[in-house]
Write an enzyme that holds these catalytic residues in place. Sequence first.
Site, PDB file in Angstrom:
ATOM      1  N   GLY A  38      23.575  16.503   1.792  1.00 54.78           N
ATOM      2  CA  GLY A  38      24.091  16.030   2.867  1.00 54.78           C
ATOM      3  C   GLY A  38      23.034  14.664   3.273  1.00 54.78           C
ATOM      4  CG  HIS A  81       3.671  -6.452   6.103  1.00 54.08           C
ATOM      5  ND1 HIS A  81       3.213  -6.370   4.699  1.00 54.08           N
ATOM      6  CD2 HIS A  81       3.415  -7.833   6.216  1.00 54.08           C
ATOM      7  CE1 HIS A  81       2.986  -7.541   4.386  1.00 54.08           C
ATOM      8  NE2 HIS A  81       3.000  -8.557   4.940  1.00 54.08           N
ATOM      9  CB  ALA A 200       5.923   8.569  -3.666  1.00 56.99           C
TER      10      ALA A 200
HETATM   11  P1  GDP Z   1       5.946  -0.483  -3.641  1.00 55.44           P
HETATM   12  O1  GDP Z   1       5.573  -1.853  -4.225  1.00 55.44           O
HETATM   13  O2  GDP Z   1       4.948  -0.035  -2.670  1.00 55.44           O
HETATM   14  O3  GDP Z   1       7.268  -0.083  -3.395  1.00 55.44           O
HETATM   15  O4  GDP Z   1       5.566   0.793  -4.916  1.00 55.44           O
HETATM   16  P2  GDP Z   1       6.401   1.433  -5.960  1.00 55.44           P
HETATM   17  O5  GDP Z   1       7.200   2.419  -5.266  1.00 55.44           O
HETATM   18  O6  GDP Z   1       7.294   0.473  -6.550  1.00 55.44           O
HETATM   19  O7  GDP Z   1       5.251   1.981  -7.055  1.00 55.44           O
HETATM   20  C1  GDP Z   1       4.616   1.004  -7.849  1.00 55.44           C
HETATM   21  C2  GDP Z   1       4.172   1.799  -9.095  1.00 55.44           C
HETATM   22  O8  GDP Z   1       3.558   2.853  -8.714  1.00 55.44           O
HETATM   23  C3  GDP Z   1       5.462   2.337  -9.645  1.00 55.44           C
HETATM   24  O9  GDP Z   1       5.302   2.278 -11.164  1.00 55.44           O
HETATM   25  C4  GDP Z   1       5.381   3.739  -9.492  1.00 55.44           C
HETATM   26  O10 GDP Z   1       6.230   4.302 -10.355  1.00 55.44           O
HETATM   27  C5  GDP Z   1       4.161   4.218  -9.133  1.00 55.44           C
HETATM   28  N1  GDP Z   1       3.931   5.458  -8.335  1.00 55.44           N
HETATM   29  C6  GDP Z   1       4.486   5.368  -6.970  1.00 55.44           C
HETATM   30  N2  GDP Z   1       4.060   6.454  -6.507  1.00 55.44           N
HETATM   31  C7  GDP Z   1       3.506   7.300  -7.451  1.00 55.44           C
HETATM   32  C8  GDP Z   1       2.981   8.629  -7.596  1.00 55.44           C
HETATM   33  O11 GDP Z   1       2.830   9.204  -6.540  1.00 55.44           O
HETATM   34  N3  GDP Z   1       2.287   8.855  -8.596  1.00 55.44           N
HETATM   35  C9  GDP Z   1       2.107   8.033  -9.591  1.00 55.44           C
HETATM   36  N4  GDP Z   1       1.614   8.416 -10.808  1.00 55.44           N
HETATM   37  N5  GDP Z   1       2.727   6.978  -9.719  1.00 55.44           N
HETATM   38  C10 GDP Z   1       3.214   6.360  -8.614  1.00 55.44           C
END
Ligand code: GDP
Length: 597
Positions: A38, A81, A200
Site C-alpha cells: 500500500g 534544502h 538508510a
Molecule cells: P544524498 O545526496 O543525500 O541523496 O545521498 P545518497 O542517498 O545519494 O547517498 C550517498 C551515498 O551514500 C550513496 O553511495 C549511498 O549508497 C551511501 N549511503 C547512504 N546511506 C547509507 C547508509 O546508511 N550506509 C551506507 N553504508 N551507505 C549509505
Amino acid sequence: MKRIRQPIIAVLGHVDHGKTTLLDKIRKTNVAGKEAGGITQHIGATEVPIDVVKQIAGPLLKLWKGEIKLPGLLFIDTPGHEAFTSLRARGGSLADLAILIVDINEGFQPQTIESIEILRRYKTPFIVAANKIDRIKGWKIQEWEPFLVNIKKQDQRAVQELETKLWELIGKFYEIGFQANRFDRVQDFTRELAIVPISAKYGIGVPELLVLIAGLSQKYLEQKLKIEVEGPARGTILEVREEPGLGTTIDVIIYDGTLHKDDTIVVGGKDKAIVTKIRALLKPKPLDEIRDPRFRFDQVDEVVAAAGVKIAAPNLEEALAGSPVIACRSEEEIEKAKQEILNQIKSVVISTDKVGVIVKADTLGSLEALSKELQEKNIPIRKADVGNISKTDVMEALSVKEEKPLYGVVLGFNVKVNEDAEEIAKAKGVPIFVGNIIYKIIEDYEAWVKAEEEKRKKELLAKTIFPGVIRLFPDERYVFRRSHPAIVGVEVLEGRIKPGYTLIKQNGQKVGTIKSIKSKNDFLQEAKKGEAVAIAIDGAIVGRHIHPGEILYVDLSRDDAIRLVKELRDMLDETDIKALKMIAKVKAREDPFWAAL
Ligand code: GDP
C-alpha cells in the site's frame, strides 16, 4: 466533515549524507518481506499509509500512548534544502515536519548548517536521522531492524564508537542553540531535538524514525492537520513541467480540501495571478503498469489532501514554482484568491529603482528566503525576481555600480547565468555570486565587499596627503645646505611628513616640495610626530624663503581634507587631527572652506 490529513514530510541534509537512500528505502517498505503493502506513489510525493507504519513498528508504537489517528505520512520526493525552500504555504513551509539527515561519520557540513538555518527560519519542527551507522567498525547488520533491537546485538566497542559520535553531534547542535539527544533519552520532545541513529541503506532505525514522525505529528500537529475535507483545495506548485501530449502542467502538493477535476484554479505567475480551468488531474500509473512511457499517468476525478497531483490546464506556461494553487467555486472566490496570490507575489518579487543588489532565485520560496536573509543584513535590494540571470539583470547591476560600486552585483540562488549575461558581466566588471547555499552566497558577497573596501582604502591612502606640521631647528648649525635643494634639520611637531609633500608657510605661501627625508644615514618614507630628521626641500632657499626656527605646514587640497575626514577617519590618530586643524587654520585665511572643516 473534518478529518486529520497526512503530515507532509521533507528530507533535508548535506549532499551524499543519504537523503535519496532513505527515501528509496521508505518507498520500498513493502518489499522488505513484510505483509504491509500500500505504499502509494503520488506526483512528487510518496504516501506511507498508517497501517504500513504500524506493521513496521510493531511493539514500538507503544512509545506513544494515545492511538495514532493519522491516515499516513506523505513524503516529498525531492529532498534537499533547495527543494524545501520552494515548498511555501501560508507564509511558512508546506512541510509540516522535516527529517534532517546527517552522516554520523561526517557530522555537520555546509548544507547541514544551511538546512538547519532554513528550518529555523520557517519554524518547521524536525527530527535528526544520524545516518550510516552500519559503517561503524564491526557493526552487525540486520535489515529493517529497529535501532533499539539492533543496538543490543553490537559489541561494546561499536556501541562506544556510536556513543562518541552521537556526543559529537549533540555538541554541534548545542553550539548553535539546540538541545539534542538520542530519541529514546528525550524527556520532552517540545524542548529537545530527537536524534535517531539509522542506516538508510539497510533500514536499521527506520522503523523508529517512522514511528517518531507519526507520533510527533499526532501529538503536536493535530490542530494544523485537521482539515475540512470537502472544502476547496489549496496547494503549492512544486514544479512547472512540459509533458508530451499534455502541454505545460504543474506538479502540486495539495495540503487542504479536495480538488475536483472540473474545478477552476487560481495560481501564481511571475507578475500575475492566472485563472484557469482544470483539464485533467493526473496521478502516476503504478510502475508495473507502464507499458508505454507516453502514458505514464492515470486520470482521477478528485484528490483529497494531503496529496501530490499533476494538473493539466491551459495557460500554465507562466506559472511559478513555489506559488500557491487555490481552487475556487464561485466568481467571488476567484477574486479573493487572485488578490491573495497577487499579494504574496508582490511581497516577494520586487522591482524598484533603489540603489541595491539584484537578486535572482529558482522559485518564489527560495527568492523569499534569500531576500529575507539580505534584508536582515541590511543589504538593500533593487530587484528580486524568479529566473536565470539575464543580460538585463547585469545591465541593471551595472547602472547601480556607477552610483554605488558595492551594490552593483547580482546574487543568484540555484539559477544559471545566461551566456550573454556572463559575457557582459565579465566585460563590465559586474560580479555575480551564485550557488545553492544561501549563507555561502551572502558570505562570498560580503567577503568581496570587504576586499573591495580594503582595496579602495589602499588606493585612497596612496593618493591622500596626510597632515603634518614641522619646525626648522632654530640653530644655524642645522642648516646643512642653503639651496638646490635646501637641506635642513627639522622636528615633526604634529602629524607626519613624507617625500613628495609640498610645504607652506604660516601665511599660506608655498615653500617647495620635500625631496627626501633622512635620519642618520637612512632615507625614510615617513617621519612622525616627535622625530628629528633632515629634509631636502626642492625649490626653497634658506634665508630667503625659510628661516631657522620657522614652522612649516604640509599643503593639503580640499579633496585630501574631505577624504581624510570622511573616509580615512579611522586612520588618523590624535596628532594627525591636531595637524589637520593647524593646517586648516592657515588655509582658512584664503579659503572659507577650511574654516568650516
Ligand atoms: P544524498 O545526496 O543525500 O541523496 O545521498 P545518497 O542517498 O545519494 O547517498 C550517498 C551515498 O551514500 C550513496 O553511495 C549511498 O549508497 C551511501 N549511503 C547512504 N546511506 C547509507 C547508509 O546508511 N550506509 C551506507 N553504508 N551507505 C549509505
